[in-house]
Design a protein around this motif. Sequence first.
Motif, PDB file in Angstrom:
ATOM      1  N   UNK A 184      14.285  -9.023   5.722  1.00  0.00           N
ATOM      2  CA  UNK A 184      15.642  -8.732   6.184  1.00  0.00           C
ATOM      3  C   UNK A 184      15.576  -7.597   7.184  1.00  0.00           C
ATOM      4  N   UNK A 185      16.565  -7.555   8.089  1.00  0.00           N
ATOM      5  CA  UNK A 185      16.655  -6.502   9.104  1.00  0.00           C
ATOM      6  C   UNK A 185      17.973  -5.782   8.922  1.00  0.00           C
ATOM      7  N   UNK A 186      17.899  -4.429   8.838  1.00  0.00           N
ATOM      8  CA  UNK A 186      19.140  -3.672   8.719  1.00  0.00           C
ATOM      9  C   UNK A 186      19.712  -3.396  10.098  1.00  0.00           C
TER      10      UNK A 186
ATOM     11  N   UNK B 262       0.822  -1.214   0.000  1.00  0.00           N
ATOM     12  CA  UNK B 262       0.000   0.000   0.000  1.00  0.00           C
ATOM     13  C   UNK B 262       0.849   1.254   0.000  1.00  0.00           C
ATOM     14  N   UNK B 263       1.872   1.272   0.877  1.00  0.00           N
ATOM     15  CA  UNK B 263       2.672   2.492   1.047  1.00  0.00           C
ATOM     16  C   UNK B 263       3.857   2.560   0.094  1.00  0.00           C
ATOM     17  N   UNK B 264       4.268   1.410  -0.463  1.00  0.00           N
ATOM     18  CA  UNK B 264       5.416   1.348  -1.372  1.00  0.00           C
ATOM     19  C   UNK B 264       6.711   1.810  -0.703  1.00  0.00           C
ATOM     20  N   UNK B 265       6.720   1.801   0.653  1.00  0.00           N
ATOM     21  CA  UNK B 265       7.934   2.229   1.355  1.00  0.00           C
ATOM     22  C   UNK B 265       8.941   1.078   1.379  1.00  0.00           C
ATOM     23  N   UNK B 266      10.215   1.425   1.491  1.00  0.00           N
ATOM     24  CA  UNK B 266      11.241   0.414   1.429  1.00  0.00           C
ATOM     25  C   UNK B 266      11.547  -0.258   2.750  1.00  0.00           C
TER      26      UNK B 266
ATOM     27  N   UNK C 191      12.673  -3.249   8.949  1.00  0.00           N
ATOM     28  CA  UNK C 191      12.296  -4.432   8.164  1.00  0.00           C
ATOM     29  C   UNK C 191      12.254  -4.089   6.688  1.00  0.00           C
ATOM     30  N   UNK C 192      12.769  -4.984   5.859  1.00  0.00           N
ATOM     31  CA  UNK C 192      12.702  -4.864   4.411  1.00  0.00           C
ATOM     32  C   UNK C 192      12.128  -6.165   3.860  1.00  0.00           C
ATOM     33  N   UNK C 193      11.174  -6.029   2.916  1.00  0.00           N
ATOM     34  CA  UNK C 193      10.592  -7.215   2.290  1.00  0.00           C
ATOM     35  C   UNK C 193      11.097  -7.304   0.851  1.00  0.00           C
TER      36      UNK C 193
END
Length: 474
Positions: free
Chosen positions: A459-461, A426-430, A466-468
């Motif tokens: 993944x976790x930076x 929905x948000x298209x955030x990274x 969080x990154x999908x």
Amino acid sequence: MLASLSSMMSHGFKSSKQDFTFGPWKVTTAKTHIMKSKDIERLAEEMNMPSLPEMLFGDNVLRIQHIDGYGIEFNAIDALKRVSNMEDTVKVACAQEWQESRADSELSKEVVKPYDWTYTTDYRGTLLGGDTQIKVAETSERIDMEKLKARERIMFFEEVLLFEDELHDHGVSMISVKIRVMPTSFFLLLRFFLRVDGVLIRINDTRLYHEAGKNYMLREFSTRESKIEELKFQKSEADLDYIEKRLKLDFANNAAENGSAPEENPVVLLENLMAIKARYTALCSEVKEIAAAQKESVDSIRQNLNSVMQLIQQVQQTADVEVPPLSELEQQAAELLGAAGSPSTAEVAPPTAASSQQPPPCESEPPDTLHHGSNQFSTHQSACATGDFEDLSEAMLEAVPVSIRGDVTLADLNTFYRQLQQHFSTTKSGSLSVQKMKQLNMSVSEAKLKTLQHLALLTLDRKGCVHLPTPGPC
């Protein structure tokens, strides 16, 4: 006042006999050698006992006799006649282990000839004189120990050993008699002493006291017995009491010498410290009881709350009932109680038979909308928006080590994963921080994040965001 003193050599042993006169009484003591083995065997048969003490002084005697012929004497043979030859009540310290090591043997449980192998006797002396014997009667009068403590010249003293045995290296059993004669009285003590190593100590005492000018003697008998463990505890307690009293005395003396103020007296400080320590111990005990009761109450509340939440989830899933969102206060309470998830975000998987008849995602059937706070998550719409989303299987969850997934359930994990998919689509955030997830009322937890990371689904930076993976087309 010493009437006679004779010595003789008998069987290589120096024997002695002494007589001493005290008014109308004559005290006689005789000490000689140990009885010969053949005499001991013959005496054992007569007394119907398997054995007799190793050191038996059958001719030793201490006699107190009046000029009229009556009196009392103490000898080994009469003392052994008071030993029970039918009892075997005392066991050596290693008896229990010995029996256990031979539990399968019937012979180890049989007592061939039971008898008191400790030679415990309640012997109190042998009366002399035939028809003119001393009459024995009970009395409330007691021996005045304070008189015996008075400093008087001892005119005659002797000790005579009657028998002794080392109990096959398991202790000692012995009986002896000693007498002392003062100007105003004489006092006799007959003592049987028993020590079974590691088991017990037993003492039987007979005391005889006579004052000059009186026509009677006082005879008292007492018996005492204590287990070795009890004596060890009593000694430790006595040592502690002595140390405490010694410290108090030293503190008091030092305070007096140094001229310290009463409030600075270490004795007073020590007593106050002991009172504080006792109070602290009592408070700790009370706090433990309160904490235990509190934990029991919280566990009960959690169980009841989880049951209610599961029931609400089932109703929502089957009846298409819309549940109002939790307030902020209700959400905090749920988190404090450790609830698995709120009833508006957790899904309960429908039965297998029913799920096989459900239409696949992205068809025209109206979606089930889940309300949670100010955010709405549409499961089917999320699946359509992010591509073909498939629930994680039980096998995938089981592949994650328990040390990582903890107590995370499959339903909670799928719900949280759907929420992440819908947010990113929905948000298209990274990226998405944990703090932001909580603001969005997502059912986030460290265990869920680590589980999805282990499955390479996110993944976790370094900042914990969080990154999908980029979703494919729907």
